[in-house]
Write an enzyme that holds these catalytic residues in place. Structure first.
Site: not given
Ligand code: IFM
Length: 762
Positions: A346-347, A489, A602-603
Site C-alpha cells: 500500500w506504500d 502491525e 507501530k505506526q
Molecule cells: O507497508 C509497510 C507496512 O505498513 C509497515 N511494514 C513495512 C511495509 C513495507 O514498507
C-alpha cells in the site's frame, strides 16, 4: 566527524568507513526505474551488498521461498593492480577520500588519494551514472595518476556469481568475449525462465589489448598498461542490460525474443563504444533537467539539510519508477536493495502515488494501470479466501502472481522459533487503499479515460470484496470486520479496526455513487460493466450490508477506538523506545504476541484515517485523537512520521510537527548508518514530498476541488512547489505569513480554493 554531508543538490560521503558501506550503497543508488544499481564500490569489501536489479524480473529461488526481484550479474566491479599491489582502501593509506552524488544529474564521483603498502601514490577519480536517456545503459569512468612509472592492470567485466543473500536465481546460459573486446553474458532465472542479456565494452586512452578472463559464472577483460609518472590513464566502461520481460520486446513470439534482444544489444554496444562518457552523460543530464524543471521545490530556509531532503526525495522518486510500463509496480525498497524482495505494498498508493498524481499524472496513471492488471491476482486471492470480487494481495510482484507475502520471517525473541507473518493473510485494508488512490487521482486529473478503461472496474470489484468480507453478528444485528491487521502491525487479529472498517465503508459507498453516475450518464459503459461484473448484484450486496456496518465512533472521552480491544489494553511506558534511534527496538523486549497486549502502536493507524478523511469528525475530535494516538505511536514503520507531521502542523503543534518532519526526512538521509542497509524506504521518501506539499503547503482535494491552505514553519521565508490540476500546470508560492500566489504555467484556467476562497487562476 560527520560522514554524510548535505549540500542542497549534492550528498557527500566525507570519508571511508567500511562499517557503513551499506548505507552509502543504498542512498547513493543509481537508476532509472528500469535498472537500479546500488552504489557498491568498484573494489570489493567485506560486508558490501552488491545489487543490480531489472524491474519486473521476479523469480522464486526455491519452492519454500516467495518470488523476489533477483540480483543480476554485477557490472560495477573494476579491479586495479599497480605494480602487483591491488588497490583497496583497507590496505595502505588513504590520504584523501570523498564521494558525492549529484541528486539533480544522477552522477556519482569518488576522488581518492591513496598510498599503497609499498609506498606508490595514486590519484583516482571514479565516475558513474545510470542513464536516464537510455534505460539500458550504465557508464563508468576511472581516471588514474601514479607518482612514478608503473605497470597498471585493470580488469572489469560481468560477474554472475552473485546471489540474493545466498539465494541463487540464475542458470548460466552463455558467456563470451567476441571480436576481441565485446563481452556478453546471458543467464536465465531458475523458475520464471526470464533471460537476462548483459553486455559490456571497455576503452582506454592508451593503446592496450584486452585479454579475456573467464571464471565460474564470470567473464572480464584484462588490460595491462605501462604508464609514466603523472601520466593520466583514463578507463571507460559501458555496460548494457536487457531482459526478456522488457516492454519493447513483449510483442515478440517467445522463440524470437532472445535473438532479437541479442541483435539489439550487439548493436547498442557497438554504438556506445564510439561515444564518450561525457557525451553519454550530457544526454542523461538533459533528461534529469527536464525532470527537475517539472518537479522542483524551492524553500526559503538556510537549513541545508532540509533543502537537501527534498532533492533527495525527488531524486529517489524518479529512479524508483518505470514511467512507461504498467506491468510493474514500485518496491518498498524500490531498486535499491533486497529488503521486501522488490514487492509493492500500500506504500505505493498512499505514500508514493500522491507525488506522481499531483506532479506527473501520466506516471500516476501507469502505476494505477498496474493495479488494473493486478486484478487477476486479486480475484484469485478473493476466491482462495472464500470471498467475492477482488482482494488485493498485501504484497505484489509480477502482475498475475497473486499474494506473495512470505509466511515466515525473523526470530521470535521469546520462543526462538521463526515468526509467522500474518500480514499476507489478514492485512486487508490495501483493497480500499487502492480505491482511495484511484478516487483521488480522478479528482486531481479528471482522467475519464482511465476511469472508463480501468478505474470503475477496480472500484466495483473491490466493493464486492468488502461486501462479502463483512460478517453478520446476529446478537448485535450488525456487520463487523473481524480478525484483521490494520495499518498498526503491532496489533494482530483485531476486530473492527477503525481504519479498515471506515475504508471498507468508503469503498462501498463510492461504488454505489459510481453505479448511479454511470447508470445515468454513461449507459453504454454501465451495460458493458454490468454484463461483465453483474453490477446489480454488487449493488444489492452493498445495500443489504453497508447500512449495518459497524463504524466505531468516539467514546465518552472523545476517543475513536482503534479496534474493539485497543482501549482496554495494558499501558506501557514507551518513552525509552520513542527516544531511541533504534527502529523496532521494542522487539528486543517483547515478541509479537506480547505486543498485542499493550497499548502501543507501530505506526500511524487511526491518525491515518483522520489524515485521509478530513471531514469524518469535527476538528476538536480529530485533534484530541491525534494527541491520544501520537502519544502511543512508536513510528517503528518508516511510513508513519510524515503523516503525523502533517497532522501536527494542521493542529498547530508547530514544534512537534517540525520534529516529526525532521524524523521523516532522516529515515534514509539521517545519521543512522544502519537504517538503509536493505535499501531505501520508498514510502517514507514519498512522505517527505507529502509533508512539503500537503503539510506545510496545505494542499488537499475534497468534494469542492483543490484547496491550498498553507502553514509554513516559522523559520521559513517561502515555499514554492508545482502542481498539475486537471491538466493545468501551476506553480504555488507561499510567503512568510502564509500569503499564497499561484502562477499558471500552461493549460486552461483553473478554479481552486485558496484559504477557502474560490479563485480563478487565469
Ligand atoms: O507497508 C509497510 C507496512 O505498513 C509497515 N511494514 C513495512 C511495509 C513495507 O514498507
Amino acid at each position: 566527524m560527520q560522514q554524510l554531508e548535505y549540500k542542497g543538490t549534492v550528498i557527500k560521503e566525507c570519508f571511508f568507513d567500511r562499517k557503513n558501506i551499506k548505507k552509502f550503497e543504498a542512498i547513493f543508488t543509481q537508476g532509472n526505474g528500469y535498472l537500479g544499481i546500488r552504489n557498491a564500490l568498484e573494489e570489493h569489501y567485506v560486508g558490501e551488498i552488491r545489487d543490480t536489479f531489472i524491474t519486473g524480473t521476479f523469480n522464486k529461488a526455491s519452492k519454500e521461498e516467495v518470488t523476489e526481484l533477483p540480483n543480476i550479474a554485477d557490472a560495477s566491479t573494476v579491479k586495479i593492480i599497480v605494480d602487483e599491489e591491488e588497490f583497496s582502501l583497507t590496505e595502505g593509506k588513504i590520504c584523501f577520500y570523498e564521494r558525492s552524488l549529484d541528486l539533480t544529474t544522477g552522477e556519482s564521483v569518488r576522488s581518492i588519494k591513496w598510498e599503497s603498502p609499498k609506498g606508490i601514490k595514486l590519484d583516482l577519480i571514479f565516475r558513474r551514472f545510470v542513464s536516464l536517456d537510455n534505460e539500458h545503459i550504465f557508464v563508468q569512468k576511472v581516471e588514474l595518476l601514479c607518482d612514478k612509472d608503473a605497470n597498471i592492470i585493470i580488469e572489469s567485466g560481468i560477474d554472475g556469481s552473485v546471489t540474493n543473500s545466498g539465494a541463487m536465481h540464475f542458470e548460466d546460459i552463455q558467456r563470451r568475449v567476441y571480436e576481441g573486446r565485446y563481452m556478453e553474458y546471458i543467464a536465465k532465472t531458475t523458475q520464471s525462465n526470464v533471460k537476462i542479456i548483459q553486455g559490456a565494452v571497455c576503452s582506454l586512452n592508451k593503446e592496450a589489448s584486452a585479454i579475456p578472463v573467464m571464471g565460474r559464472r564470470t567473464l572480464a577483460n584484462r588490460y595491462s598498461i605501462k604508464i609514466k609518472a603523472n601520466e593520466k590513464l583514463e578507463f571507460e566502461k559501458k555496460s548494457i542490460f536487457f531482459s526478456e520481460r522488457d516492454k519493447e520486446f513483449a510483442h515478440l513470439k517467445d522463440e524470437n525474443r532472445l535473438d532479437e534482444i541479442k541483435r539489439e544489444s550487439a548493436k547498442l554496444i557497438r554504438e556506445l563504444e564510439t561515444q564518450s562518457y561525457n557525451e553519454l552523460f550530457k544526454r542523461s543530464e538533459a533528461k534529469w533537467q527536464d525532470y527537475f524543471e517539472k518537479s522542483k521545490i524551492d524553500i526559503g530556509t538556510d537549513d541545508i539539510y532540509v533543502k537537501t531532503s527534498i532533492n533527495f526525495a525527488l531524486y529517489h522518486l524518479r529512479i524508483m519508477v518505470k514511467t512507461d510500463d504498467n506491468r510493474v509496480g514500485i518496491g518498498a525498497k524500490a531498486l535499491s536493495g533486497e529488503g521486501y524482495k522488490g514487492h509493492s505494498f500500500w506504500d505505493t498508493e498512499l505514500f508514493i502515488l500522491p507525488y506522481f498524481t499531483y506532479t506527473h499524472p501520466e506516471i500516476a496513471r501507469t502505476l494505477l494501470e498496474y493495479r488494473y492488471h493486478n486484478l487477476y491476482g486479486a480475484r484469485l486471492k478473493a476466491k482462495e479466501n472464500g470471498y467475492e470480487g477482488a482482494m488485493y494481495p498485501w504484497e505484489c510482484a509480477w502482475v498475475d502472481d497473486g499474494e506473495v507475502t512470505p509466511l515466515y520471517m525473523g526470530a521470535d525473541i521469546v520462543t526462538g522459533e521463526i515468526t509467522k507473518v500474518w500480514t499476507g493473510l489478514i492485512e486487508h485494508h490495501i483493497t480500499a487503499d487502492i480505491v482511495y488512490a484511484i478516487d483521488n487521482y480522478y479528482r486531481v486529473t479528471n482522467d475519464n479515460d482511465y476511469m472508463e478503461k480501468y478505474g470503475y472496474e477496480i472500484i466495483f470489484e473491490a466493493a464486492l470484496f468488502w461486501a462479502s468480507r463483512l460478517e453478520y453478528i446476529a446478537d448485535k444485528d450488525r456487520y463487523e470486520i473481524r480478525n484483521v491487521i490494520g495499518p498498526d502491525e503491532y496489533k494482530e487479529h483485531v476486530d473492527n479496526n477503525a481504519y479498515t472498517n471506515y475504508m471498507a465503508a468508503y469503498t462501498m459507498r463510492l461504488a454505489t455513487k459510481k453505479f448511479e453516475y454511470l447508470k445515468n450518464n454513461n449507459k453504454t459503459l454501465f451495460d458493458a460493466l454490468d454484463s461483465k461484473l453483474d453490477l446489480k448484484y454488487i449493488k444489492e450486496c452493498i445495500e443489504k450490508r453497508l447500512p449495518k456496518l459497524y463504524l466505531p465512533l468516539p467514546n465518552e472521552d472523545g476517543i475513536i477506538p482503534q479496534s474493539d480491544t485497543f482501549l482496554g489494553l495494558k499501558k506501557l511506558d514507551i518513552i525509552k523506545y520513542k527516544n531511541s534511534d533504534e527502529v523496532l527496538g521494542i522487539y528486543n523486549d517483547y515478541n509479537t504476541n506480547q505486543l498485542n497486549e499493550y497499548m502501543v502502536s507501530k505506526q500511524s493507524d487511526t491518525v491515518m484515517l483522520l489524515y485521509l478523511f478530513r471531514d469524518l469528525f469535527d476538528y476538536e475530535t480529530r485533534k484530541k485523537n491525534f494527541v491520544f494516538y501520537e502519544d502511543k505511536t512508536l513510528h517503528d514503520s518508516s511510513l508513519s512520521k510524515s503523516t503525523h507531521a502533517i497532522l501536527a502542523n494542521e493542529f498547530d503543534f508547530e514544534e512537534m510537527s517540525y520534529k516529526l518532519f525532521r524524523g521523516a526526512i532522516s529515515v534514509d538521509l539521517g545519521a543512522n548508518m544502519k537504517s538503509s542497509d536493505e535499501g531505501i524506504h520508498s514510502a517514507s521518501i514519498g512522505g517527505i514530498w507529502a509533508v512539503f506539499v500537503f503539510g506545510f503547503g496545505g494542499t488537499n482535494i475534497d468534494d469542492k476541488g483543490l484547496n491550498i491552505n498553507p502553514c509554513l514553519p516559522v523559520n521559513w521565508d517561502f515555499l514554492e512547489f508545482p502542481l498539475v490540476y486537471q491538466g493545468t500546470r501551476l506553480r504555488v508560492r507561499v510567503e512568510k505569513g502564509n500569503q499564497v500566489s499561484v502562477r499558471r504555467l500552461d493549460g486552461k484556467s483553473a478554479e481552486i480554493y485558496i484559504k477557502g476562497e474560490k479563485q480563478l487562476i487565469k
